[in-house]
Every structure is written in structure tokens, then in C-alpha cells.
Enzyme design. Sequence first.
Site, PDB file in Angstrom:
ATOM      1  N   GLY A 109       0.839  -1.189   0.013  1.00  0.00           N
ATOM      2  CA  GLY A 109      -0.084   0.096  -0.011  1.00  0.00           C
ATOM      3  C   GLY A 109       1.052   1.150   0.015  1.00  0.00           C
ATOM      4  N   HIS A 110       1.802   1.285   0.681  1.00  0.00           N
ATOM      5  CA  HIS A 110       2.679   2.347   0.772  1.00  0.00           C
ATOM      6  C   HIS A 110       3.480   2.428  -0.602  1.00  0.00           C
ATOM      7  CE1 HIS A 110       2.485   1.260   5.373  1.00  0.00           C
ATOM      8  NE2 HIS A 110       2.190   2.704   5.550  1.00  0.00           N
TER       9      HIS A 110
HETATM   10  P1  AMP Z   1       0.827   5.025   8.104  1.00  0.00           P
HETATM   11  O1  AMP Z   1       2.203   4.462   7.899  1.00  0.00           O
HETATM   12  O2  AMP Z   1      -0.250   3.684   8.481  1.00  0.00           O
HETATM   13  O3  AMP Z   1       0.746   6.288   8.559  1.00  0.00           O
HETATM   14  O4  AMP Z   1       0.426   5.163   6.631  1.00  0.00           O
HETATM   15  C1  AMP Z   1       0.905   5.871   5.623  1.00  0.00           C
HETATM   16  C2  AMP Z   1       0.317   6.356   4.463  1.00  0.00           C
HETATM   17  O5  AMP Z   1       0.089   5.052   3.637  1.00  0.00           O
HETATM   18  C3  AMP Z   1      -1.083   6.995   4.839  1.00  0.00           C
HETATM   19  O6  AMP Z   1      -1.531   7.761   3.803  1.00  0.00           O
HETATM   20  C4  AMP Z   1      -1.802   5.766   4.768  1.00  0.00           C
HETATM   21  O7  AMP Z   1      -3.528   6.435   4.386  1.00  0.00           O
HETATM   22  C5  AMP Z   1      -1.461   4.924   3.469  1.00  0.00           C
HETATM   23  N1  AMP Z   1      -1.758   3.596   3.529  1.00  0.00           N
HETATM   24  C6  AMP Z   1      -1.828   2.648   4.398  1.00  0.00           C
HETATM   25  N2  AMP Z   1      -2.459   1.768   4.169  1.00  0.00           N
HETATM   26  C7  AMP Z   1      -2.659   1.661   2.855  1.00  0.00           C
HETATM   27  C8  AMP Z   1      -3.165   0.803   1.802  1.00  0.00           C
HETATM   28  N3  AMP Z   1      -3.589  -0.542   2.113  1.00  0.00           N
HETATM   29  N4  AMP Z   1      -3.502   1.172   0.527  1.00  0.00           N
HETATM   30  C9  AMP Z   1      -3.085   2.513   0.394  1.00  0.00           C
HETATM   31  N5  AMP Z   1      -2.615   3.366   1.256  1.00  0.00           N
HETATM   32  C10 AMP Z   1      -2.338   3.027   2.237  1.00  0.00           C
END
Ligand code: AMP
Length: 289
Positions: free
Chosen positions: A33-34
Site C-alpha cells: 500500500g505504501h
Molecule cells: P501509515 O504508515 O499507516 O501512517 O500510512 C502512511 C500512508 O499510507 C497513509 O497515507 C495511509 O493512508 C497509507 N496507506 C496505509 N495502508 C494503505 C493501503 N492498504 N493502501 C493504500 N494506502 C495505504
Amino acid sequence: MRVAKSLNGLKLMKAELEGSVGFVPTMGALHEGHASIIRKSVRENPETIVSIFVNPSQFGPNEDFGKYPRTLEEDLKKCEESGASLVFIPDRSEIYGDQKPLVTFNVDGEMTSILCGKDRPGHFEGVVQIVSILFNLVHPDVTYFGEKDFQQLSVIRKMVSDLHFQLEVRSAPTIREPDGLAMSSRNRYLSDEHRKLAPEIYKTMKSMRAKAADALFERRAIPVEYAENEAVKRLEGFIPEAEIDYVEIRNDDDLSKSRFLSNSSRIFIALKLGKTRLIDNMFLGKRNG
Ligand code: AMP
């Protein structure tokens, strides 16, 4: 790819970048996702900066800050493979210092005391605090946030507009496992049994999307409350052991609530399987999302 571990390092390395800068803030434990967001930024900007910082101020006292997964080496590999120019890994002490801050954020409750803000008081204050600090340090032209955390995306858009940050916020679609479970750094904590049940969240949202599509097509008015109850019943039927935090249908643009499903409705679900809290959302209207 360069790696900056200090504010000064960031400043020096950023000075060498040329052209528009895309910025992807993360808390690490990077997954596909990231990576897909980083690749999007790389496609759309000559330079991409990724930050990795597990931000203490957005975790509540009983939340998993200490246990949040930290996988720095693999994260750096993923950033490099995805084409990032620079990874910024600041130190907590440099970001927050050891003095109590003079300026703190107070966010309006309409958008932040609902959904994930209801059970996580202070969470969005912490998000707004760290993201604005990072924007001030990185000075990006474009920043990217995932729709997976849709409420966060809405809050950041509003903050950027309120505070006139000179940058553009772009969203990226949610990346899922083949069985529909939204990728998340926390999925690794699910037991095998819970992992098998977790895709029911996605299936429930898809079944609500199909119902909404029929209703919109036939011009039938479906009360939001009725649709929410249907989704809860489906979840309770398929995952009786889940502890549902919320199932809500709200408007896509400002997270407000309507009486009937419309072409701007989005469903939001948060539930706990064991100790792992999962969140997901899906647009119920006609365009993809
Ligand atoms: P985090 O590391 O959880 O703070 O997430 C960093 C970024 O990645 C944020 O903008 C989240 O919305 C995005 N993100 C997390 N999981 C996913 C996913 N499965 N698909 C797309 N973006 C994601």
C-alpha cells in the site's frame, strides 16, 4: 537514494533535489500500500521524499505506540525499489525537543470526534501536529495520503486549506490483499483464524455497494440508518467474534451525515479482531473509490 536522519541532513540533501517534490509521510512497516503511493509520487514528480516516523503524539496512552512494528531495513529497501529520492527518518528528540510546546493544535470536533476520533481522543490533534511539522521541514509541492485512512485524508485536506499550506494534497486508492483485506501494518498481528475472517469487512462493504447501486438506479430512497444496520448484521453473522467499533455511512466530501444513501455516500468500518483493530472504507456511489 539518500537517507537523512537529522533535520540538518534533510536540509542539505533537499537542497540538491531538482524540480517538484512529492512527499509521502509514513510510520514505517511499509507494505505494498505504501509502495504504491511512493510509486505514484515518483511517476508524478521528479523527486520523492518519504518520511518514516512513528509519531508518539497521535497514540493514546492505552494504544500500541510501543508495539507498533518497526522494520527499518526492509522499509529502506522498499523505498529504494519504489524509486524514492530521499528517506527522512527524524529522531523524536529533534522533532519535539524536550520542552512543552507553546503552540498546540485544537481540532474542530465535527470532522474529528466522529469515526476514529470517537474512541481515540487526541489522535487527530497528534496527526495534524506531526503532518504540519513535516510539511514545514520538507516543503513539498505535492503530498500523498491513502484513502485507506479516509478520515485522516479529509482532515489533512481541511488543514492544508485552513492554514494555506502551499502544496497540493493527492489521494491514492486502497491496496488490498487478493482476498480483499486492506493492507495494513497491523495485519501481521492477526491470528490465522482471524486473518481468514478479516476479508468479511471488504465483502460487507461490497455487498452494501451493490445494494446502494441498485437503489440509486431504481431511485429508491434507502435510509442510511437502515443500511448501517444491514452492514452490522452481516458482520455479526460472518464474524461473531469481532468487536465492532463503528459502521457508519457518511458523505464523501465533508464526512457529514445524510438521512438517505446518495451518490456521495461512503461506508466506514472499524472493528477489533482479538487485539487488532482494523479499519476500512468504500465509496458507495457510482465512481470508483
Ligand atoms: P501509515 O504508515 O499507516 O501512517 O500510512 C502512511 C500512508 O499510507 C497513509 O497515507 C495511509 O493512508 C497509507 N496507506 C496505509 N495502508 C494503505 C493501503 N492498504 N493502501 C493504500 N494506502 C495505504
